[in-house]
Design an enzyme around this catalytic site. Structure first.
Site, short mmCIF file in Angstrom:
data_model
loop_
_atom_site.label_atom_id
_atom_site.label_comp_id
_atom_site.label_asym_id
_atom_site.label_seq_id
_atom_site.Cartn_x
_atom_site.Cartn_y
_atom_site.Cartn_z
N MET A 21 -0.11 105.33 45.72
CA MET A 21 -0.91 104.92 44.69
C MET A 21 -1.17 103.26 45.24
O MET A 21 -1.77 102.31 44.37
CB MET A 21 -0.27 104.70 43.30
CG MET A 21 -0.03 106.22 42.86
SD MET A 21 -0.25 106.26 41.00
CE MET A 21 1.03 105.00 40.69
N HIS A 61 4.50 98.87 50.56
CA HIS A 61 5.63 98.17 50.77
C HIS A 61 6.36 98.83 51.82
O HIS A 61 5.99 99.96 52.35
CB HIS A 61 6.46 97.73 49.66
CG HIS A 61 6.64 99.16 48.95
ND1 HIS A 61 7.57 100.05 49.29
CD2 HIS A 61 6.47 99.39 47.51
CE1 HIS A 61 7.71 101.07 48.49
NE2 HIS A 61 7.07 100.90 47.31
N GLY A 79 8.84 100.83 51.81
CA GLY A 79 9.14 102.16 51.40
C GLY A 79 8.19 103.08 51.88
O GLY A 79 8.36 104.02 52.53
N HIS A 80 6.85 102.79 51.51
CA HIS A 80 5.73 103.67 51.92
C HIS A 80 5.58 103.66 53.28
O HIS A 80 5.30 104.69 54.10
CB HIS A 80 4.60 103.02 51.36
CG HIS A 80 4.16 102.88 49.91
ND1 HIS A 80 4.24 101.64 49.23
CD2 HIS A 80 3.95 103.79 48.92
CE1 HIS A 80 4.03 101.88 48.01
NE2 HIS A 80 4.27 103.38 47.95
N ASP A 94 11.55 108.67 44.11
CA ASP A 94 10.96 109.30 43.05
C ASP A 94 11.74 110.80 43.26
O ASP A 94 10.95 111.79 43.52
CB ASP A 94 9.48 109.36 43.11
CG ASP A 94 9.28 107.88 43.08
OD1 ASP A 94 9.02 107.53 41.95
OD2 ASP A 94 8.93 107.53 44.23
#
Ligand code: AMP
Length: 286
Positions: free
Chosen positions: A21, A25, A27-28, A141
């Site tokens: 989305m 950061h 993580g992505h 997630d």
């Protein structure tokens, strides 16, 4: 995007896909790096999916720093950054939805009605458009990863769902685009969520067959010390079914969602009890 993807497939080029989305950061970026290593081409989507937000959630204020996202993707060697308009994804009259029934019910599903229906539907759409061989999802997630994995299996989608480790700040807070909502002080206290899950892990690892309520009590006590924190849930569940465990005699997922100010934080930890406690547990979990 779909024409290009079909052309790549025809030429035998493998596509690695990272749906996001935006407000990217580290993580992505860890997902993107892995996709880069394992595929001929990498596609990242940035789409703030209206269908996965409830009516009183943060759709309108969700961060959208697109120019920065584009720079980060270019620097990471992404081949295509797919950034569709909402009306391109949900064409007028759209009425087809994907529901992964049982896995969508517990944990976040209980607090965000319709959320996983929105997630599964948009990911199914994106898979049809991007035609990936592999798609990368964060374990942060965890329920979302499970829902997508089940959808892919049940609908025979020709894509491999690759789970990736959670990237954290040095203090333990799981990186999230929503951390941008946290004030400086809340950012410090937000670490308490991962600490509580770690404390639960210590209890489980140091005693065989811990009753789940005992482990949960330790973590709940720690969450209560976070100023202003309001837990939505704190649970110990079976990582396959996401159903609550009564005794931790096998690998377990400790999962929490906590509201802090206007921010909803989620985190989880996969915990394997002491070898003696799981002697009879042979099933691989991931
Ligand atoms: P989002 O943009 O929040 O929808 O996330 C897009 C993808 O990045 C999802 O697969 C997330 O699980 C993953 N992701 C988000 N935060 C992290 C993190 N801290 N570490 C690893 N993956 C993450």
């Amino acid at each position: 995007m779909q024409s290009l993807a079909l052309e790549w497939r025809r030429r035998g080029k493998s596509v690695g896909f990272v749906p996001t989305m935006g407000a990217l950061h580290a993580g992505h970026l860890s997902l993107i790096r892995r996709a880069r290593r394992e595929n001929d081409a990498v596609v990242v989507s940035v789409f703030v999916n209206p269908a996965q937000f409830g009516p009183r959630e943060d759709l309108s204020r969700y961060p959208r720093p697109f120019a920065r996202d584009r720079r980060l993707c270019a620097a990471a060697g992404v081949d295509v950054l797919f950034h569709p308009a909402p009306e391109a994804m949900y064409v007028p009259g759209h009425e087809t939805w994907v529901t992964v029934e049982e896995l969508s019910r517990p944990l976040c599903g209980a607090f965000r009605p319709g959320h996983f229906r929105g997630v599964a539907t948009v990911v199914a759409q994106l898979f049809h458009i991007v035609q990936p061989v592999r798609a990368y999802f964060g374990r942060k997630d965890f329920q979302q990863f499970r829902v997508i994995q089940r959808m892919v299996r049940d609908l025979h989608m020709p894509v491999r769902v690759v789970p990736c480790p959670t990237v954290r700040e040095p203090g333990g807070l799981a990186l999230s685009s929503r951390n941008a909502y946290l004030s400086g002080a809340d950012r410090l206290t937000a670490r308490g969520v991962s600490r509580a899950l770690r404390a639960m892990e210590e209890v489980i690892k140091s005693h065989p067959r811990v009753p789940a309520p005992d482990a949960l009590r330790v973590a709940r006590r720690m969450l209560r010390t976070i100023p202003g924190a309001r837990p939505d849930y704190l649970e110990l569940v079976d990582p396959d079914t996401l159903k609550p465990l009564r005794v931790v005699d096998r690998p377990a997922l400790a999962a929490a969602a906590v509201r802090l100010g206007k921010t909803r934080l989620i985190d989880n930890r996969l915990i394997t009890p002491r070898a003696s406690a799981r002697r009879r547990w042979k099933r691989p979990i991931l």
